[in-house]
Design an enzyme around this catalytic site. Structure first.
Site, PDB file in Angstrom:
ATOM      1  N   HIS A 256       0.820  -1.224   0.000  1.00  0.00           N
ATOM      2  CA  HIS A 256       0.000   0.000   0.000  1.00  0.00           C
ATOM      3  C   HIS A 256       0.853   1.273   0.000  1.00  0.00           C
ATOM      4  O   HIS A 256       0.327   2.373  -0.184  1.00  0.00           O
ATOM      5  CB  HIS A 256      -0.972   0.008   1.183  1.00  0.00           C
ATOM      6  CG  HIS A 256      -0.345   0.224   2.528  1.00  0.00           C
ATOM      7  ND1 HIS A 256      -0.040  -0.808   3.384  1.00  0.00           N
ATOM      8  CD2 HIS A 256       0.027   1.355   3.177  1.00  0.00           C
ATOM      9  CE1 HIS A 256       0.472  -0.327   4.498  1.00  0.00           C
ATOM     10  NE2 HIS A 256       0.528   0.998   4.395  1.00  0.00           N
ATOM     11  N   ASP A 291       0.098  -7.617   1.266  1.00  0.00           N
ATOM     12  CA  ASP A 291       0.541  -6.240   1.474  1.00  0.00           C
ATOM     13  C   ASP A 291       2.068  -6.118   1.503  1.00  0.00           C
ATOM     14  O   ASP A 291       2.628  -5.397   2.328  1.00  0.00           O
ATOM     15  CB  ASP A 291      -0.056  -5.665   2.756  1.00  0.00           C
ATOM     16  CG  ASP A 291       0.039  -4.137   2.804  1.00  0.00           C
ATOM     17  OD1 ASP A 291       0.155  -3.528   1.724  1.00  0.00           O
ATOM     18  OD2 ASP A 291       0.008  -3.574   3.911  1.00  0.00           O
ATOM     19  N   SER A 371       4.662   2.449   7.837  1.00  0.00           N
ATOM     20  CA  SER A 371       4.370   1.315   6.962  1.00  0.00           C
ATOM     21  C   SER A 371       5.572   0.974   6.099  1.00  0.00           C
ATOM     22  O   SER A 371       6.145   1.831   5.437  1.00  0.00           O
ATOM     23  CB  SER A 371       3.173   1.632   6.064  1.00  0.00           C
ATOM     24  OG  SER A 371       2.016   1.816   6.839  1.00  0.00           O
TER      25      SER A 371
END
Length: 510
Positions: A256, A291, A371
């Site tokens: 992402h 992911d 992230s």
């Protein structure tokens, strides 16, 4: 007239005078009058009628003769309304503080005007200089009384002052300065009784020790291998994190983080290293189901972070989260492992497939921007990729999740070698179910020809175990199956109509 006309400025012969010099001032005569020729037609139209010699007709005697004056007022009116003898007139000279006139009383004493500007009847003259002769004489006299003024070069090098006098002047100046300093110091000490200029604070020697294995030691070794990933385009912009996992410039991050740049052709991915160097990144491969993604940059000898064994972690172990939360690069936070094998499910990026992975839960502060960053153990080895948080405020509340390091290593290696990843799958649709005696993943439908159908699994069965791993919900079934390889046969325990049975399922590719 035989004598010169001193008032109109003409010579006896009638020629205009160029000026009269009376010794003190030079009087200027008015300019000669220029009379242009009169047009005969204009003279007939606008000239004075015949027989009229003055400005007005002779039938107006009041204006043609002497101007009559009004008779004086009656004595009674003068007494009643006249100005008293003690009245101060408005036209009076200004007075100074002692009551004496400040200026020459030209208009008040009847004396002749000494200044052409004060005499309304004076002719135009070239006046005297701004400083009068008397003032100049007074200034010269005062200068003579004081002696000549000396400049600094003349004072020091002109030999017009004795050296002893200069030395004495210097000594006096130094004495005055020293006295002023002493007085200021005394006033400063007396001004605040709480201050003490003689205090010297002690310091610890030697400096703080940082033993091997400390948080500072781990951070120093690990942060050079964690990078910031910036993506910017016409409609998207943001910052994430990444970990250098190979010396060829391969960087592991979250899918992402790179997805917005992949979906917007105008966007570019830029990697920023700890020393500020920047490099354009290209996407090697993506796995949207877990992911994870791998990008590559051209870099000389980057610092590589090695993988650790995430299966060796235990709840309570110390871990560090490193990344760029809220665009603050190279941020290090410390925490512990709060839980292991925590299934995490999230919606896919822009309508993509659902994201499910086996996570390490930690209370190390993780925020947006972390992230793709590193989760390292107490030895500085990579044991997870920070991916998500659970929060009701939008910020860290101590519930952060990282993708297992062992699983991330497997996915990233496939992406680098093949550019894509295939996952083991049972080919069955399930939902989370809970009953009084058990909980698990209830089968909703079984596609024909799939692995579940071949093993005899039917709709309504509740899967409670895959291999050695318990299944308590649909997400746990997904991560339990992906723990195995494609083509591997694993035992699956399920509940059917109140009884438990085990079937052998040969897993296929998704």
């Amino acid at each position: 007239m035989s004598e010169p006309d001193q008032g109109n400025g003409t010579q006896p012969n009638g020629t205009p005078r160029s000026g009269v010099d009376d010794g003190a001032h030079r009087r200027l005569a008015p300019r000669p009058l220029n009379r242009p020729a009169v047009d005969p037609g204009a003279a007939v139209a606008f000239g004075r009628p015949e027989g009229v010699v003055g400005a007005f007709s002779g039938d107006r005697p009041a204006l043609n003769g002497s101007l009559g004056l009004a008779p004086p007022p009656a004595e009674a009116l003068t007494t009643a309304f006249g100005r008293p003898d003690t009245t101060t007139r408005l036209q009076r000279p200004p007075l100074d503080a002692s009551g004496e006139p400040e200026v020459e009383p030209v208009f008040w004493e009847g004396e002749p005007a000494g200044d052409a500007w004060r005499d309304p009847g004076a002719s135009a003259v070239i006046g005297p200089p701004a400083v009068s002769e008397k003032a100049a004489e007074d200034g010269e006299a005062a200068q003579v009384g004081r002696g000549p003024l000396l400049s600094v070069p003349e004072l020091l090098f002109g030999r017009r002052v004795k050296p002893t006098a200069l030395a004495l002047l210097l000594v006096v100046a130094l004495a005055v300065g020293a006295a002023g300093g002493v007085v200021g110091w005394l006033f400063g000490r007396a001004g605040n009784e709480l201050t003490d200029a003689g205090v010297t604070l002690a310091e610890v020697k030697p400096g703080k020790e940082r033993p091997v294995g400390s948080v500072a030691d781990i951070a120093k070794r690990v942060t050079p291998s964690v990078v910031s990933i910036e993506f910017k385009g016409a409609n998207v912009a943001g910052v994430g994190s990444g970990v250098v996992i190979d010396g060829a410039g391969y960087i592991l991050t979250n899918d992402h983080v790179v997805a917005p740049a992949v979906q917007d052709s105008s966007a570019k991915l830029t990697v920023v290293f700890i020393d500020g160097k920047r490099a354009i990144a290209r996407v090697v491969g993506r796995d949207s189901k877990t992911d994870l993604a791998v990008i590559k940059v051209e870099a000389d000898n980057p610092t590589v972070l090695q993988f650790g064994d995430s299966d060796e972690l235990a709840v309570g172990d110390t871990v560090l989260a490193i990344g760029s939360p809220l665009s603050l690069s190279n941020t290090v936070t410390e925490g512990i492992v709060s839980a292991l094998h925590r299934p995490v499910t999230a919606a896919g990026e822009n309508g993509g497939p659902q994201v499910t992975y086996d996570a390490i839960q930690t209370d190390a502060a993780i925020n947006p921007g972390n992230s793709g960053g590193a989760l390292v153990d107490s030895s500085g080895a990579l044991v997870g990729i920070n991916s998500s948080i659970r929060t009701e405020t939008g910020g860290s509340v101590g519930l952060g999740f990282a993708i297992s390091g062992n699983y991330a290593r497997k996915i990233s290696q496939d992406l680098i070698q093949k550019g894509e990843v295939k996952h083991a799958d049972m080919n069955v649709n399930v939902r989370s179910a809970s009953a009084e005696t058990a909980e698990g993943a209830q089968v909703q439908n079984v596609p024909d020809g799939g692995a579940a159908a071949q093993a005899g699994i039917v709709e309504g069965d509740v899967i409670v175990k895959v291999g050695d791993r318990l299944v308590r919900n649909a997400a746990e079934l997904t991560v339990a199956v992906r723990d195995h390889e494609i083509g591997e046969t694993v035992p699956v325990t399920l509940a059917r109509q109140g009884r438990e049975l085990t079937v052998q399922v040969t897993l296929r590719s998704d």
